[in-house]
Design a protein around this motif. Structure first.
Motif, PDB file in Angstrom:
ATOM      1  N   HIS A  78       0.826  -1.209   0.000  1.00 16.51           N
ATOM      2  CA  HIS A  78       0.000   0.000   0.000  1.00 16.51           C
ATOM      3  C   HIS A  78       0.860   1.260   0.000  1.00 16.51           C
ATOM      4  N   GLY A  82       0.889   3.043  -3.530  1.00 18.19           N
ATOM      5  CA  GLY A  82       0.280   4.348  -3.275  1.00 18.19           C
ATOM      6  C   GLY A  82       1.198   5.485  -3.663  1.00 18.19           C
ATOM      7  N   VAL A  94      -4.913  10.207  -3.530  1.00 19.37           N
ATOM      8  CA  VAL A  94      -4.785   8.750  -3.537  1.00 19.37           C
ATOM      9  C   VAL A  94      -5.204   8.252  -2.163  1.00 19.37           C
ATOM     10  N   TYR A  95      -6.126   7.293  -2.154  1.00 13.51           N
ATOM     11  CA  TYR A  95      -6.606   6.715  -0.904  1.00 13.51           C
ATOM     12  C   TYR A  95      -6.406   5.201  -0.935  1.00 13.51           C
ATOM     13  N   PHE A  96      -5.775   4.659   0.094  1.00 16.36           N
ATOM     14  CA  PHE A  96      -5.702   3.214   0.298  1.00 16.36           C
ATOM     15  C   PHE A  96      -6.978   2.851   1.036  1.00 16.36           C
ATOM     16  N   THR A  97      -7.744   1.907   0.489  1.00 12.29           N
ATOM     17  CA  THR A  97      -9.079   1.646   1.017  1.00 12.29           C
ATOM     18  C   THR A  97      -9.242   0.209   1.495  1.00 12.29           C
ATOM     19  N   ASP A 102      -8.371  -1.682  -3.777  1.00  9.32           N
ATOM     20  CA  ASP A 102      -7.183  -1.356  -2.992  1.00  9.32           C
ATOM     21  C   ASP A 102      -6.984   0.151  -2.851  1.00  9.32           C
ATOM     22  N   PHE A 103      -7.188   0.885  -3.952  1.00  6.08           N
ATOM     23  CA  PHE A 103      -6.950   2.326  -3.952  1.00  6.08           C
ATOM     24  C   PHE A 103      -8.076   3.030  -4.700  1.00  6.08           C
ATOM     25  N   VAL A 105      -8.331   6.739  -6.639  1.00  6.80           N
ATOM     26  CA  VAL A 105      -7.500   7.842  -7.119  1.00  6.80           C
ATOM     27  C   VAL A 105      -8.405   8.892  -7.761  1.00  6.80           C
TER      28      VAL A 105
END
Length: 164
Positions: A78, A82, A94-97, A102-103, A105
């Protein structure tokens, strides 16, 4: 942070200025106190800079693309993936979810060529298995100052620790 700091931050979001005089007028907190607290908030990196928000459509970046990204799972992926996503031209957030994706954007782009270019850059990242991009047809809300999204009392009740 205490209630005065939150009121000051909320005023900055509401009136869209860092002017101690205008913040003082909005909050009824003395101007000297506002200056002092703004300096403290800057020292603590709560306030990072003096922002001039832009009308992205007037600038020409009028296409918002929201991309879901699925990547190969590996220890620390991540952070690595990321970071690589955040370096792609045009990527703003950008978010790790959690969950299936997974991301997420968010990109602000000017035209179809830029959209194609950003997709190619995503595809060039080896760890990415798949992406799914969506165009925002109409922006309903794009709040640069999230404190505007809350009632002041809700902030007081939920931001800890609060001191008076």
């Amino acid at each position: 942070m205490d209630r005065k700091d939150i009121r000051i931050l909320n005023a900055i979001a509401k009136i869209e200025t860092g002017s101690a005089e205008k913040i003082s007028e909005e909050t009824d907190i003395p101007k000297s106190t506002v200056h002092y607290r703004l300096d403290n908030l800057q020292e603590k990196n709560v306030i990072r800079n003096d922002l001039f928000d832009l009308n992205m459509e007037k600038v020409g970046l009028n296409i918002t693309v929201i991309t879901e990204v699925w990547a190969d799972y590996d220890k620390g992926y991540h952070n690595e993936v990321g970071e690589r996503l955040s370096e792609v031209d045009g990527v703003n957030q950008v978010y790790f979810t959690m969950g299936d994706t997974d991301f997420v954007v968010i990109s602000r782009l000017a035209n179809r060529n830029m959209v194609e270019h950003i997709v190619e850059q995503f595809e060039a990242i080896d760890e990415i298995n798949r992406t799914s991009s969506k165009f925002a047809i109409k922006t309903i809300k794009d709040e640069n100052r999230p404190l505007n999204d809350f009632d002041l009392e809700l902030l007081f009740d939920n931001l800890e620790p609060l001191q008076d």
